[in-house]
Design an enzyme around this catalytic site. Structure first.
Site, mmCIF file in Angstrom:
data_model
loop_
_atom_site.group_PDB
_atom_site.id
_atom_site.type_symbol
_atom_site.label_atom_id
_atom_site.label_comp_id
_atom_site.label_asym_id
_atom_site.label_seq_id
_atom_site.Cartn_x
_atom_site.Cartn_y
_atom_site.Cartn_z
ATOM 1 N N ASP A 1 0.855 -1.193 0.000
ATOM 2 C CA ASP A 1 0.000 0.000 0.000
ATOM 3 C C ASP A 1 0.891 1.244 0.000
ATOM 4 O O ASP A 1 1.822 1.363 0.815
ATOM 5 C CB ASP A 1 -0.906 0.005 1.229
ATOM 6 N N ILE A 2 0.620 2.171 -0.942
ATOM 7 C CA ILE A 2 1.428 3.387 -1.040
ATOM 8 C C ILE A 2 1.192 4.259 0.187
ATOM 9 O O ILE A 2 0.048 4.534 0.562
ATOM 10 C CB ILE A 2 1.069 4.163 -2.323
ATOM 11 N N GLU B 1 -4.781 2.231 -4.237
ATOM 12 C CA GLU B 1 -3.323 2.351 -4.201
ATOM 13 C C GLU B 1 -2.686 1.116 -3.579
ATOM 14 O O GLU B 1 -1.570 1.139 -3.088
ATOM 15 C CB GLU B 1 -2.901 3.603 -3.417
#
Length: 548
Positions: free
Chosen positions: A425-426, A468
């Protein structure tokens, strides 16, 4: 060439056993004459004639082919009329059976063409681009731009060779062709000598080399000139590096794609071997099925891009088999191409209505066969990509990522091999969107997508699991190897400098890992990876957490 000798060997073996084949055909007719009410005997006789008709067509035995064609017409009339043969029909059948017998020792010459580099000529692939390297030649006289572009491309796994004049460019191409060339249209000194050189060299213009043109002009004449010089992509200045990476990924991955997988369904071993040799020589991966009852198992295990199927077989016909194949949801979108010596348009229409996608005559040339298969497979892969892939990144979408995990876990259980699964996950992605806009956020997502595709193995499965959030399925990877790999990806990606509207920034990601056999089913693997990702975020982000 080796392929010509192999194909001639197949033909010679076929001709050696022709007398036996003709004898069997004669016996089948005599059996039917003893029991004319048995339609299955007549259908079996018809199928054997069709097999002979197809084989004689592909091996250039014109006399046999003509006699078998005449027999085929008579027998088809009998089957459709559902009546016994009248004296005239019996006489004609006997005449053509005698003709087959007399021709069974014939040795035809000149049936083989020199198929040479068929695959290269039809598909546009160059053999020297299949080595896995992603070498880019950058032709530019703007040293600052060349340096920045080179640094950015190398972050995504490209090897960049910068040349600043036309002579060096010619010298570089004389040694080897790169995976792609990126060049300024106006180079050097406002001229277009680079493009003119490409367009003036037939061996370059007709090669599979990928050329990306950069231009400040966007008018039609400039674009047309680029096309005529062999450019495969046209990008405008000021240049968006993310778009360039996307283009290069697309162009060079086409060079390194997985071979087309073709399932041949043919109960005549000689004809099956002929088609296998032709298609393997064309660079395709082949599986063969001779017994219809094994078609589903083989198809699901092999997962073909296309099924090449004989229309007439002894145990069941291709129409029936196509319907059986279409009952499997995994095979609904796989093209089925029928092969037959049948030239009757009505038969073609029946074949297509049963679930087929194309109909090829066995006498068609090898080039036509390969071109037809390549065209079908390319379209099928494009459509399948649209269905199962995320439109922005080209990665597997959420649903198909979970499906791929199911497949991977089933394989790991059968093989007893380890399996690792990671959720990424960004970090602080909302801040990227809020501070720099959603376009900047989209570019970061695409950058991470391209980065993962460059850094991971071809056997690894990558999916866009959420907005994301990304997922990685790593076959034959234990917990410790998975942790080392994903953590190194985290460190490398954090060093990439993203540029948007004149501003430079960096982004990190967090990740959670779970593995098989520690967790035995896909649901638990997903759940544990998600909890591990949550823990990584909780600990401060920019880290990978592994739950053993």
């Amino acid at each position: 060439m080796a392929i010509d000798k192999q194909l001639n060997d197949v033909k010679e073996r076929y001709q050696r056993q022709l007398p036996v084949t003709i004898q069997v055909i004669g016996q089948m007719w005599r059996q039917y004459e003893e029991d004319p009410g048995d339609i299955t005997l007549l259908q079996g006789f018809r199928n054997k004639i069709h097999s002979l008709k197809g084989a004689s067509a592909i091996f250039g035995l014109s006399g046999l082919n003509e006699a078998a064609s005449e027999l085929s017409v008579i027998v088809n009339e009998l089957i459709k009329s559902e009546t016994d043969a009248d004296p005239e029909q019996r006489k004609r059948i006997g005449y053509f059976l005698d003709m087959l017998k007399s021709l069974s020792g014939y040795r035809g010459e000149g049936w083989l063409q020199d198929i040479g580099s068929l695959y290269a000529s039809v598909s546009g692939k160059a053999a020297d681009t299949l080595n896995g390297e992603r070498n880019i030649t950058l032709l530019a006289d703007d040293h600052k731009m060349a340096s920045d572009m080179s640094a950015y491309l190398e972050c995504f796994g490209f090897n960049v060779n910068v040349v600043t004049n036309l002579d060096d460019f010619k010298s570089a191409l004389s040694v080897s062709y790169p995976s792609a060339v990126v060049m300024e249209i106006s180079f050097p000194g406002g001229t277009s000598k680079g493009m003119e050189y490409l367009g003036s060299e037939p061996k370059l213009l007709n090669s599979a080399m990928n050329v990306v043109c950069l231009s400040e002009k966007t008018d039609f004449q400039t674009r047309l000139k680029a096309v005529r010089s062999g450019c495969k992509a046209f990008l405008t200045r000021p240049l968006n590096y993310d778009i360039l990476v996307d283009k290069l990924n697309y162009l060079t991955s086409f060079k390194e794609y997985e071979p087309y997988k073709i399932l041949i369904v043919e109960d005549d071993p000689t004809q099956a071997e002929y088609y296998e040799l032709i298609l393997r020589y064309a660079g395709m991966d082949i599986a063969r099925v001779s017994h219809p009852d094994s078609i589903l198992t083989e198809a699901l295990d092999f997962s073909p891009d296309l099924v090449l199927m004989n229309l007439y077989m002894h145990e069941c016909n291709g129409l029936e088999l196509a319907s059986v194949i279409r009952q499997e949801s995994a095979m609904v979108s796989v093209p089925i191409v029928f092969l037959s010596a049948e030239t009757n348009v009505n038969e073609h229409m029946l074949a297509l209505s049963a679930g087929g996608d194309d109909f090829l005559i066995k006498a068609d040339s090898a080039e036509y066969l390969i071109a037809s298969i390549i065209s079908r497979v390319q379209r099928a892969r494009t459509l399948r990509r649209i269905i199962v892939r995320d439109s922005m990144t080209g990665l597997f979408n959420h649903t198909n990522t979970k499906y791929q995990l199911d497949i991977a876990v089933a394989y790991a259980k059968r093989s007893g091999s380890p399996l690792a699964f990671a959720l990424l996950d960004i970090d602080n992605f909302k801040s990227v969107n809020d501070e720099r806009g959603h376009q900047a956020g989209d570019r970061v997502i695409k950058s991470l997508s391209g980065f993962l595709q460059q850094r991971l193995r071809k056997s690894d499965i990558i999916g866009r699991y959420g907005g994301e959030e990304f997922a990685i399925i790593m076959y034959n990877t234990n917990v410790d190897a998975a942790l080392r790999l994903v953590d190194s990806l985290r460190e490398e990606f954090g060093k990439i400098v993203h540029r948007f509207e004149g501003l430079d920034f960096s982004v990190t990601f967090s990740g959670g890992i779970s593995c098989f056999p520690q967790y035995a089913n896909p649901h638990m693997i997903l759940r544990v990876a998600d909890l591990s990702l949550y823990e990584a975020k909780k600990q401060g982000r920019n880290r990978i957490v592994l739950t053993k």
